[in-house]
Write a protein that holds these residues in place. Structure first.
Motif, PDB file in Angstrom:
ATOM      1  N   ARG A  67      46.320  -5.557  13.477  1.00  0.00           N
ATOM      2  CA  ARG A  67      46.071  -5.951  12.091  1.00  0.00           C
ATOM      3  C   ARG A  67      45.355  -4.826  11.352  1.00  0.00           C
ATOM      4  NH1 ARG A  67      44.203 -12.340  12.237  1.00  0.00           N
ATOM      5  NH2 ARG A  67      46.023 -13.109  13.379  1.00  0.00           N
ATOM      6  N   VAL A  68      45.264  -4.995  10.032  1.00  0.00           N
ATOM      7  CA  VAL A  68      44.602  -3.982   9.209  1.00  0.00           C
ATOM      8  C   VAL A  68      43.175  -3.743   9.687  1.00  0.00           C
ATOM      9  CG1 VAL A  68      43.800  -3.433   6.882  1.00  0.00           C
ATOM     10  CG2 VAL A  68      46.028  -4.518   7.206  1.00  0.00           C
ATOM     11  N   SER A  69      42.514  -4.795  10.156  1.00  0.00           N
ATOM     12  CA  SER A  69      41.126  -4.672  10.589  1.00  0.00           C
ATOM     13  C   SER A  69      40.948  -3.667  11.729  1.00  0.00           C
ATOM     14  CB  SER A  69      40.592  -6.043  11.030  1.00  0.00           C
ATOM     15  OG  SER A  69      41.393  -6.581  12.077  1.00  0.00           O
ATOM     16  N   CYS A  70      42.030  -3.393  12.472  1.00  0.00           N
ATOM     17  CA  CYS A  70      41.955  -2.408  13.557  1.00  0.00           C
ATOM     18  C   CYS A  70      41.687  -1.004  13.024  1.00  0.00           C
ATOM     19  CB  CYS A  70      43.258  -2.414  14.354  1.00  0.00           C
ATOM     20  SG  CYS A  70      43.614  -3.960  15.202  1.00  0.00           S
ATOM     21  N   LEU A  71      41.999  -0.793  11.749  1.00  0.00           N
ATOM     22  CA  LEU A  71      41.837   0.524  11.146  1.00  0.00           C
ATOM     23  C   LEU A  71      40.493   0.680  10.448  1.00  0.00           C
ATOM     24  CD1 LEU A  71      45.381   0.803   9.515  1.00  0.00           C
ATOM     25  CD2 LEU A  71      44.634   1.849  11.654  1.00  0.00           C
ATOM     26  N   ILE A  72      39.651  -0.338  10.536  1.00  0.00           N
ATOM     27  CA  ILE A  72      38.381  -0.337   9.816  1.00  0.00           C
ATOM     28  C   ILE A  72      37.212  -0.253  10.804  1.00  0.00           C
ATOM     29  CG2 ILE A  72      36.889  -1.656   8.263  1.00  0.00           C
ATOM     30  CD1 ILE A  72      39.416  -2.964   7.150  1.00  0.00           C
ATOM     31  N   LYS A 122      44.074 -12.979   7.775  1.00  0.00           N
ATOM     32  CA  LYS A 122      44.801 -14.214   8.035  1.00  0.00           C
ATOM     33  C   LYS A 122      46.183 -14.131   7.405  1.00  0.00           C
ATOM     34  CE  LYS A 122      43.070 -16.757   3.986  1.00  0.00           C
ATOM     35  NZ  LYS A 122      42.404 -17.999   3.519  1.00  0.00           N
ATOM     36  N   MET A 123      47.115 -14.884   7.956  1.00  0.00           N
ATOM     37  CA  MET A 123      48.469 -14.917   7.437  1.00  0.00           C
ATOM     38  C   MET A 123      48.547 -15.955   6.331  1.00  0.00           C
ATOM     39  SD  MET A 123      50.753 -14.551  10.912  1.00  0.00           S
ATOM     40  CE  MET A 123      52.253 -14.369   9.939  1.00  0.00           C
ATOM     41  N   GLY A 162      48.666 -21.741   0.992  1.00  0.00           N
ATOM     42  CA  GLY A 162      48.991 -20.580   1.811  1.00  0.00           C
ATOM     43  C   GLY A 162      49.641 -20.889   3.135  1.00  0.00           C
ATOM     44  N   GLU A 163      49.976 -22.189   3.364  1.00  0.00           N
ATOM     45  CA  GLU A 163      50.596 -22.586   4.622  1.00  0.00           C
ATOM     46  C   GLU A 163      52.100 -22.762   4.438  1.00  0.00           C
ATOM     47  OE1 GLU A 163      48.681 -26.022   6.153  1.00  0.00           O
ATOM     48  OE2 GLU A 163      46.708 -25.056   6.336  1.00  0.00           O
ATOM     49  N   PHE A 164      52.858 -22.320   5.449  1.00  0.00           N
ATOM     50  CA  PHE A 164      54.314 -22.405   5.382  1.00  0.00           C
ATOM     51  C   PHE A 164      54.800 -23.854   5.444  1.00  0.00           C
ATOM     52  CE2 PHE A 164      58.382 -22.808   7.588  1.00  0.00           C
ATOM     53  CZ  PHE A 164      59.196 -22.034   6.777  1.00  0.00           C
TER      54      PHE A 164
END
Length: 244
Positions: A8-13, A50-51, A59-61
């Motif tokens: 996820r994006v958080s891995c880059l932070i 979150k997705m 925001g839920e499918f």
């Protein structure tokens, strides 16, 4: 160095400083993308990823929302049949051209108006102003960056005569490309692709490396790139071979 499939994006932070892990970002992404990522502001609230499904309020499918989205897309295509057909024709022409894949990718992104121009970045609140970093007088759309900017026009005016005839054309970039594919032969379109690549490359070098090639140098680089590619892909029969 790479990221896991479910990264996820958080891995880059960097969680300790709440800033981008620039070392990791530059190891994973190409220079242009890495620079854009590192310039993107980060939230200081450390909200977890979150997705989110954009078609519902919570925001839920849901199957119902997906069904409505599908119908909207079908209606959109029906209402824009001519434009959709032109787009598909343009994209097919881009991927068929005998040129390096990097050129094709750039043309494809330009035809979608998705290049990270300052106007597009301004709309995403990545930069503070939408003006062209070269001329500093107009908003940098894709068409402006690659075609109508005075700096780019000098380059096109120094290109082959077939391309010089298009200098008076004022139209959105996807339409300009469509017109070129229909009016120019394949070798000239190779020159178009190479020139666009070199114009965009010069623009990026000016921003990130503070280097700015002269129009003559850009034209020579583009023309030499076409020659080099043709030589590298010339088959035993003496004719250029198609890329696989």
């Amino acid at each position: 160095m790479g990221l896991e499939e479910n990264a996820r994006v958080s891995c880059l932070i960097d969680r300790n400083s709440s800033t981008w892990n620039t070392t990791l970002v530059r190891a994973v992404f190409e220079e242009e993308e890495a620079n854009l990522i590192c310039r993107t502001p980060l939230s200081m609230t450390n909200v977890p990823d979150k997705m989110v499904w954009r078609c519902t309020r919570n925001g839920e499918f849901s199957v119902r929302s997906a069904y409505h989205l599908m119908n909207e897309m079908v209606d959109m295509v029906r209402g824009q049949t001519s434009a959709t057909t032109q787009n598909w024709t343009l994209w097919a022409s881009i991927w068929k051209i005998r040129a390096p894949n990097a050129y094709k990718m750039l043309l494809w992104r330009a035809s979608l108006e998705s290049l990270p121009t300052t106007l597009n970045l301004f709309k995403r609140k990545v930069v503070d102003a939408p003006y062209c970093p070269v001329c500093l007088t107009e908003e940098e759309t894709v068409n402006h960056a690659l075609w109508s900017c005075r700096s780019a026009q000098v380059i096109w005016g120094s290109s082959s005569r077939k391309l010089q005839k298009f200098q008076t054309v004022e139209t959105p970039f996807p339409e300009l490309l469509f017109l070129m594919f229909n009016a120019l032969d394949e070798e000239t379109m190779q020159e178009v692709a190479a020139t666009i690549y070199q114009i965009w490359r010069r623009r990026n070098k000016m921003i990130f490396e503070h280097k700015f090639a002269s129009p003559t140098e850009v034209v020579m680089l583009a023309q030499q790139a076409v020659i080099d590619f043709q030589e590298a892909n010339r088959g035993r029969s003496g004719e250029p071979t198609r890329q696989t």
